[in-house]
Design a protein around this motif. Structure first.
Motif, mmCIF file in Angstrom:
data_model
loop_
_atom_site.group_PDB
_atom_site.id
_atom_site.type_symbol
_atom_site.label_atom_id
_atom_site.label_comp_id
_atom_site.label_asym_id
_atom_site.label_seq_id
_atom_site.Cartn_x
_atom_site.Cartn_y
_atom_site.Cartn_z
ATOM 1 N N VAL A 179 1.717 -9.272 -6.111
ATOM 2 C CA VAL A 179 1.995 -8.416 -4.951
ATOM 3 C C VAL A 179 0.793 -7.492 -4.664
ATOM 4 O O VAL A 179 0.120 -7.017 -5.580
ATOM 5 C CB VAL A 179 3.296 -7.584 -5.196
ATOM 6 C CG1 VAL A 179 3.112 -6.555 -6.282
ATOM 7 C CG2 VAL A 179 3.767 -6.924 -3.929
ATOM 8 N N GLU B 124 1.637 -3.331 -0.338
ATOM 9 C CA GLU B 124 3.020 -3.791 -0.229
ATOM 10 C C GLU B 124 3.901 -3.139 -1.303
ATOM 11 O O GLU B 124 5.036 -2.722 -1.029
ATOM 12 C CB GLU B 124 3.075 -5.314 -0.378
ATOM 13 C CG GLU B 124 4.428 -5.852 0.029
ATOM 14 C CD GLU B 124 4.442 -7.346 0.243
ATOM 15 O OE1 GLU B 124 3.424 -7.997 -0.019
ATOM 16 O OE2 GLU B 124 5.495 -7.845 0.680
ATOM 17 N N LEU C 67 10.543 -11.042 -2.066
ATOM 18 C CA LEU C 67 9.089 -11.097 -2.273
ATOM 19 C C LEU C 67 8.637 -12.538 -2.480
ATOM 20 O O LEU C 67 7.608 -12.970 -1.952
ATOM 21 C CB LEU C 67 8.696 -10.253 -3.490
ATOM 22 C CG LEU C 67 8.610 -8.733 -3.276
ATOM 23 C CD1 LEU C 67 8.393 -8.025 -4.599
ATOM 24 C CD2 LEU C 67 7.494 -8.377 -2.311
#
Lengths: 331, 360
Positions: free
Chosen positions: A23, A27, B14
């Motif tokens: 990630v 974010e 995600l």
């Protein structure tokens, strides 16, 4: 009563993504702010509580300071009127239905403290010249009925402090001839009784003492038990008169019973805190035995070091293992 | 559990966006964290300290006839530190926390003991403490070691300031610590999401800095230490007070913004009453204002232990204030009552305003 925090995803869990995912930083930042930030409503609740507590705390302290400033010039009647007035208000707040349950409980704690203040003022005005022990004894006896009906762990904890203070003063001011082991046995017995009592009484009232009460009381009892056994380990009987050692075996047996019972209870209830205290007690007693068996010299110091490192490792390993096992069993 | 399912939903969303996630690693780490109780952390540190004491005793007795104690301590210290480094490669948590911490504390103290044996100059010892602790911050991946190292760095700085700057040092250190804690709270999300090192060490560094700052604010609010808190140089004294006020009011402004309080009247009023509170109590008794500030920041960052510690500090400060003989009881009473009335008035205004908002 509104809650200060709503249930949400733990921040620590989200930050694990930094190490265990691809990630992007932006974010993750956005995610944490979106999922974990304190909401406007929560802030409002907190600000209201904070201002109310801070304001009333400061104001009450200011009033107390003001009375302290004028205390010496106040007539005896005035002094009693102030304390009794506050006591009446506190007792009223603790019984009226107009207050919330938590306010009533806190008021009872305040009333219990004010009873002690009242006795202290009485002693000061009439110069009773009594031992401090008398004051604490009367104070303790007075608040026992309130504590029994309080259904509040803080109130019980207050009683524990008072009982221990009373007996410490009793042994140092009144009954000085009682020997060391008898005193230890009595202290352990009182504390075990005070630990068990709210559970027994609570059964009839539908009240279970808080976790912090259990944790503090179990720790205090374990400390006294370990201290008693350690004292026994280091006592050289030939150096003392038989009367000085009276109660030695009672103290040791009682301590062993407490430690054994805490192990049994921890396994039965799968209570990791009790188990940890038990582990720590065993490790400490074994260390005392090492200190007793090996005189303070070069090799024994190395042995102590190895033992402590090994025991710390072993204790952590066992606690973690038990916690995991019990957690898996529950699931 | 609601939180667990929420977390799993986040992970799934995600993954749907194409983010690669090591779910096993995350679950393993969550389990490790859940198993590491405060009790275990305390056991590790206390065990480490006792082991260090007995080990130091062993070396001193074993080599009592040896005149080169400095070299001896240095060798054993380095060996312990190296041993600790390799132990931290182990995957067993109990080995890392049980044996690793004991070796680290022993190594640290032995290295300092070597320096003391060689030539005892306090300034050098404090510098050495800072250097050793700073190196360990980057060398070992363990929260407990990070906490010990961060505390050691602050103690080193405290000692250095004490040795070289006489009376001015306490207020300066308190300011730097206050600024650091506020910065850590303010930039938590940024630091932890941009840097892996910060992510791993943030909590330990925050706890060390927070506790030391709180402890120092309590110390500077005790009458015995009050003379050390002030400075004889007027310019220095005023400038530190100005920075203190700026940190407090600046923090309040940021926090009000985060709480989404847009009403200018409420914003202005909050800042004015905090300034009055600062003037009445906070400047001379830092524990009041540090407790106040940390309670707000701790709430914002959901640092629950911090909220409890801040409130305890506040109560402690009240006790110390009572026993301060340099201020009359009447003056104390008036300043406390005034502060109380101001806070209660603000509560009343805010409560009324928000209730009206809810009704609309």
């Amino acid at each position: 009563m509104k809650k200060l925090y709503e249930k949400r995803v733990s921040k620590e869990d989200l930050y694990l993504l930094k190490e265990h995912s691809s990630v992007e930083s932006e974010e993750l930042q956005h995610l944490v702010e979106q999922e974990c930030s304190v909401s406007s409503n929560e802030w409002r609740t907190f600000i209201e509580y904070f201002l109310l507590t801070l304001g009333s705390g400061l104001l009450v302290s200011g009033i107390v300071f003001f009375f302290a400033y004028n205390w010496n010039d106040m007539p005896a009647f005035g002094k009693f009127a102030v304390v009794l007035g506050l006591l009446v208000v506190a007792v009223y707040c603790s019984v009226t239905n107009r207050m919330t349950e938590s306010t009533r409980k806190v008021s009872l704690v305040i009333a219990s403290v004010l009873v002690g203040v009242l006795f202290a003022v009485f002693g000061q005005v009439y110069q009773t010249g009594a031992n401090a022990y008398d004051l604490f004894l009367v104070w303790t006896i007075t608040i026992i009925p309130w504590t029994v009906v309080s259904k509040f762990s803080v109130q019980w904890l207050g009683l524990v402090v008072l009982v221990n203070t009373t007996f410490s003063l009793f042994f140092s001011q009144v009954s000085t001839e009682l020997n060391f082991y008898m005193v230890l046995s009595l202290f352990l017995s009182f504390n075990i009784t005070l630990f068990v009592l709210p559970f027994l009484i609570g059964r009839m009232q539908g009240f279970v003492p808080s976790k912090y009460y259990t944790a503090i009381m179990a720790f205090v009892c374990t400390c006294i038990a370990v201290f008693s056994i350690s004292a026994w380990i280091f006592t050289i009987s030939s150096n003392y008169d038989i009367n000085d050692l009276m109660g030695e075996s009672i103290a040791v047996i009682l301590s062993c019973v407490w430690i054994g019972a805490s192990y049994y209870w921890s396994v039965k209830q799968r209570n990791i805190l009790f188990f940890s205290y038990f582990g720590l007690a065993v490790v400490s007693i074994l260390f005392m035995l090492l200190l007793k068996w090996f005189k303070l010299e070069i090799v024994s110091l190395l042995l102590y070091t190895i033992y402590i490192i090994g025991a710390t490792y072993g204790l952590i390993k066992v606690i973690m293992h038990m916690k995991k096992t019990w957690k898996d069993e529950r699931e | 559990m609601k939180e667990n399912s929420q977390f799993n939903t986040i992970l799934s969303s995600l993954e749907a966006k194409g983010v690669e996630i090591d779910q096993t690693g995350i679950m393993q780490k969550r389990e490790d964290n859940a198993l590491k109780t405060v009790f275990i952390k305390i056991i590790s540190v206390v065990g480490g300290l006792i082991a260090m004491g007995t080990f130091l005793g062993f070396i001193s007795l074993a080599f009592a006839r040896d005149s080169n104690f400095d070299i001896l301590f240095l060798s054993f210290g380095l060996l312990s530190m190296i041993g600790c480094y390799f132990i931290h490669k182990s995957t067993d948590n109990a080995v890392r926390d049980g044996v690793g911490i004991a070796l680290y504390i022993s190594g640290f103290v032995l290295l300092l003991a070597a320096l003391i044996q060689h030539d005892f100059i306090p300034t050098n010892m404090y510098i050495a403490t800072i250097v050793i602790a700073s190196i360990s911050l980057f060398l070992y991946k363990n929260q407990i070691i990070t906490f010990i190292a961060a505390t050691a760095i602050i103690i080193g700085c405290h000692g250095l300031l004490f040795e070289n700057f006489s009376n001015d040092y306490l207020s300066l250190l308190l300011l730097v610590l206050l600024l650091s804690v506020v910065f850590l709270f303010y930039k938590e999300t940024f630091l932890r999401s941009t840097s892996l090192w910060w992510n791993n060490n943030y909590q330990a560094i925050l706890v060390a800095t927070f506790c030391y700052c709180l402890g120092l604010s309590i110390m500077t609010s005790v009458e015995m230490f009050l003379p050390y808190y002030g400075s004889e140089r007027m310019l220095f004294s005023y400038s530190t007070k100005v920075v203190f006020i700026l940190i407090t009011l600046g923090s309040l402004y940021i926090l009000l913004d985060r709480a989404l309080i847009q009403n200018t009247v409420i914003k202005g009023m909050s800042i004015v009453i905090t300034a009055v509170f600062l003037y009445l109590l906070g400047i001379d008794y830092p524990a009041f204002i540090v407790g106040f500030l940390f309670a707000l920041w701790s709430y914002n960052n959901q640092f629950k232990t911090g909220i409890v510690l801040s409130i305890c500090t506040f109560i402690w400060a009240m006790g110390m204030y009572y026993y301060d003989l340099s201020i009359s009881l009447l003056a104390k009473s008036i300043s406390l009552m005034l502060s109380g009335i101001i806070f209660l008035s603000v509560y009343w205004v805010i409560h009324k305003n928000w209730k009206q908002d809810e009704q609309e």
